[in-house]
Motif scaffolding. Sequence first.
Motif, PDB file in Angstrom:
ATOM      1  N   ALA A   1      -5.800 -10.819   1.840  1.00 40.72           N
ATOM      2  CA  ALA A   1      -6.595 -10.355   0.757  1.00 40.72           C
ATOM      3  C   ALA A   1      -5.912 -10.096  -0.729  1.00 40.72           C
ATOM      4  CB  ALA A   1      -7.747  -9.334   1.235  1.00 40.72           C
ATOM      5  N   GLU A   2      -4.939  -9.103  -0.180  1.00 36.81           N
ATOM      6  CA  GLU A   2      -4.316  -8.547  -1.289  1.00 36.81           C
ATOM      7  C   GLU A   2      -3.142  -9.877  -1.634  1.00 36.81           C
ATOM      8  OE1 GLU A   2      -2.480  -4.643  -0.959  1.00 36.81           O
ATOM      9  OE2 GLU A   2      -3.510  -4.623   0.894  1.00 36.81           O
ATOM     10  N   GLU A   3      -2.541  -9.930  -0.891  1.00 41.41           N
ATOM     11  CA  GLU A   3      -1.705 -11.128  -1.458  1.00 41.41           C
ATOM     12  C   GLU A   3      -2.461 -12.423  -2.008  1.00 41.41           C
ATOM     13  OE1 GLU A   3       2.333 -14.234   0.098  1.00 41.41           O
ATOM     14  OE2 GLU A   3       0.897 -12.945   1.809  1.00 41.41           O
ATOM     15  N   ARG A   4      -3.446 -12.360  -1.679  1.00 37.98           N
ATOM     16  CA  ARG A   4      -3.764 -13.647  -2.127  1.00 37.98           C
ATOM     17  C   ARG A   4      -4.683 -13.371  -3.758  1.00 37.98           C
ATOM     18  NH1 ARG A   4      -9.829 -12.888  -0.269  1.00 37.98           N
ATOM     19  NH2 ARG A   4      -9.952 -11.286  -1.550  1.00 37.98           N
ATOM     20  N   GLU A   5      -4.970 -12.636  -3.963  1.00 38.25           N
ATOM     21  CA  GLU A   5      -4.918 -11.699  -5.130  1.00 38.25           C
ATOM     22  C   GLU A   5      -3.774 -11.804  -6.067  1.00 38.25           C
ATOM     23  OE1 GLU A   5      -8.219 -11.697  -6.475  1.00 38.25           O
ATOM     24  OE2 GLU A   5      -8.929 -12.260  -4.503  1.00 38.25           O
ATOM     25  N   LEU A   6      -2.557 -11.396  -5.844  1.00 43.57           N
ATOM     26  CA  LEU A   6      -1.841 -11.948  -6.157  1.00 43.57           C
ATOM     27  C   LEU A   6      -1.090 -12.988  -6.821  1.00 43.57           C
ATOM     28  CD1 LEU A   6       1.400 -10.678  -6.782  1.00 43.57           C
ATOM     29  CD2 LEU A   6       1.991 -10.765  -4.583  1.00 43.57           C
ATOM     30  N   LEU A   7      -1.505 -13.251  -5.476  1.00 46.36           N
ATOM     31  CA  LEU A   7      -1.561 -15.416  -5.886  1.00 46.36           C
ATOM     32  C   LEU A   7      -2.577 -15.959  -6.921  1.00 46.36           C
ATOM     33  CD1 LEU A   7      -0.555 -17.075  -2.756  1.00 46.36           C
ATOM     34  CD2 LEU A   7       0.672 -16.756  -4.330  1.00 46.36           C
TER      35      LEU A   7
ATOM     36  N   VAL B   1      -8.687  -9.609 -13.166  1.00 44.98           N
ATOM     37  CA  VAL B   1      -8.579 -10.685 -11.743  1.00 44.98           C
ATOM     38  C   VAL B   1      -7.268  -8.879 -11.252  1.00 44.98           C
ATOM     39  CG1 VAL B   1      -7.505 -11.447 -10.241  1.00 44.98           C
ATOM     40  CG2 VAL B   1      -8.733 -12.627 -11.468  1.00 44.98           C
ATOM     41  N   ALA B   2      -6.258  -8.676 -12.533  1.00 44.19           N
ATOM     42  CA  ALA B   2      -5.437  -7.503 -11.985  1.00 44.19           C
ATOM     43  C   ALA B   2      -5.804  -5.935 -12.144  1.00 44.19           C
ATOM     44  CB  ALA B   2      -3.709  -7.589 -12.968  1.00 44.19           C
ATOM     45  N   ALA B   3      -6.868  -6.093 -13.031  1.00 36.91           N
ATOM     46  CA  ALA B   3      -7.610  -4.457 -13.027  1.00 36.91           C
ATOM     47  C   ALA B   3      -8.652  -4.926 -11.601  1.00 36.91           C
ATOM     48  CB  ALA B   3      -8.700  -4.652 -14.205  1.00 36.91           C
ATOM     49  N   ALA B   4      -8.910  -5.690 -11.442  1.00 38.20           N
ATOM     50  CA  ALA B   4     -10.105  -5.100 -10.134  1.00 38.20           C
ATOM     51  C   ALA B   4      -9.093  -4.724  -8.865  1.00 38.20           C
ATOM     52  CB  ALA B   4     -10.655  -7.010 -10.103  1.00 38.20           C
ATOM     53  N   PHE B   5      -8.079  -5.139  -8.793  1.00 35.70           N
ATOM     54  CA  PHE B   5      -6.621  -5.451  -7.694  1.00 35.70           C
ATOM     55  C   PHE B   5      -6.472  -3.843  -8.118  1.00 35.70           C
ATOM     56  CE2 PHE B   5      -3.347  -5.210  -6.231  1.00 35.70           C
ATOM     57  CZ  PHE B   5      -2.569  -5.553  -4.972  1.00 35.70           C
ATOM     58  N   ALA B   6      -6.139  -2.755  -9.358  1.00 31.12           N
ATOM     59  CA  ALA B   6      -5.541  -2.204  -9.410  1.00 31.12           C
ATOM     60  C   ALA B   6      -7.202  -1.202  -8.545  1.00 31.12           C
ATOM     61  CB  ALA B   6      -5.738  -1.151 -10.363  1.00 31.12           C
ATOM     62  N   ARG B   7      -7.998  -1.420  -8.925  1.00 30.22           N
ATOM     63  CA  ARG B   7      -9.047  -0.629  -8.471  1.00 30.22           C
ATOM     64  C   ARG B   7      -9.460  -0.712  -6.473  1.00 30.22           C
ATOM     65  NH1 ARG B   7     -11.439  -2.711 -13.080  1.00 30.22           N
ATOM     66  NH2 ARG B   7     -13.054  -4.451 -12.084  1.00 30.22           N
ATOM     67  N   ARG B   8      -9.495  -1.911  -6.607  1.00 31.57           N
ATOM     68  CA  ARG B   8      -9.358  -1.646  -5.047  1.00 31.57           C
ATOM     69  C   ARG B   8      -8.549  -1.739  -3.520  1.00 31.57           C
ATOM     70  NH1 ARG B   8     -11.575  -7.892  -2.015  1.00 31.57           N
ATOM     71  NH2 ARG B   8     -11.569  -6.682  -0.062  1.00 31.57           N
ATOM     72  N   TRP B   9      -6.373  -1.932  -4.309  1.00 29.12           N
ATOM     73  CA  TRP B   9      -5.576  -1.545  -3.447  1.00 29.12           C
ATOM     74  C   TRP B   9      -4.403  -0.780  -4.664  1.00 29.12           C
ATOM     75  CZ3 TRP B   9      -7.316  -6.605  -3.502  1.00 29.12           C
ATOM     76  CH2 TRP B   9      -7.659  -7.163  -2.668  1.00 29.12           C
ATOM     77  N   PRO B  10      -5.629   0.477  -5.048  1.00 26.62           N
ATOM     78  CA  PRO B  10      -4.594   1.351  -6.007  1.00 26.62           C
ATOM     79  C   PRO B  10      -3.401   1.820  -5.445  1.00 26.62           C
ATOM     80  CG  PRO B  10      -6.084   2.613  -5.089  1.00 26.62           C
ATOM     81  CD  PRO B  10      -6.827   1.297  -4.457  1.00 26.62           C
TER      82      PRO B  10
ATOM     83  N   TYR C   1       1.872  -3.981  -4.036  1.00 27.98           N
ATOM     84  CA  TYR C   1       2.407  -5.758  -5.021  1.00 27.98           C
ATOM     85  C   TYR C   1       0.883  -4.808  -6.007  1.00 27.98           C
ATOM     86  CZ  TYR C   1       1.786  -8.721  -1.311  1.00 27.98           C
ATOM     87  OH  TYR C   1       2.419  -9.524   0.153  1.00 27.98           O
ATOM     88  N   ALA C   2       0.599  -3.535  -6.443  1.00 23.47           N
ATOM     89  CA  ALA C   2       0.549  -3.399  -8.009  1.00 23.47           C
ATOM     90  C   ALA C   2       0.874  -3.425  -9.127  1.00 23.47           C
ATOM     91  CB  ALA C   2       0.060  -1.308  -7.436  1.00 23.47           C
ATOM     92  N   ALA C   3       2.377  -3.218  -8.513  1.00 21.06           N
ATOM     93  CA  ALA C   3       3.441  -3.175 -10.287  1.00 21.06           C
ATOM     94  C   ALA C   3       3.275  -5.026 -10.810  1.00 21.06           C
ATOM     95  CB  ALA C   3       4.988  -2.724  -9.533  1.00 21.06           C
ATOM     96  N   ARG C   4       3.960  -5.836  -9.522  1.00 16.73           N
ATOM     97  CA  ARG C   4       4.162  -6.795  -9.541  1.00 16.73           C
ATOM     98  C   ARG C   4       2.773  -7.957 -10.610  1.00 16.73           C
ATOM     99  NH1 ARG C   4       6.888 -10.814 -11.340  1.00 16.73           N
ATOM    100  NH2 ARG C   4       6.663 -12.427 -10.614  1.00 16.73           N
TER     101      ARG C   4
END
Length: 124
Positions: free
Chosen positions: A75-81, A98-107, A111-114
């Motif tokens: 799922a993390e790689e999916r959201e990066l893609l 999507v990036a903001a949701a990513f940061a909340r889910r996987w702080p 992949y966070a910086a990318r």
Amino acid sequence: SAHDPQTRPSERTGASPAEGRAPPAAEPSEGDAPADLPEEHRLIRAARRALPAEPAAALARVREHARRFPSGLLAEERELLRVSALAALDRRVEARRVAAAFARRWPSSAYAARVRELAGGDAP
């Protein structure tokens, strides 16, 4: 009885005849089972391959993965893609969301910086 197919060890891997059925908690949840990993990986690989030339096709694979494997192992790689495809399609507002949701889910994701960079959150 010894002829009962439910108690034959060849049909019940890892279970002795006395154990009966496995408890429900031992069964993997749908969509997250390790047995699904090859299909999950196939969708992510297809999205990754499509991304450079066909970001819309990559986004379609990402959406399919999200529908079929909402909490999948990839799922993390999916959201990066997803952020990559949205940025490539110049859909910056969605990419930032999507990036903001990513940061909340996987702080603390690798992949966070990318993800932030792709969404326009980190200006070089």
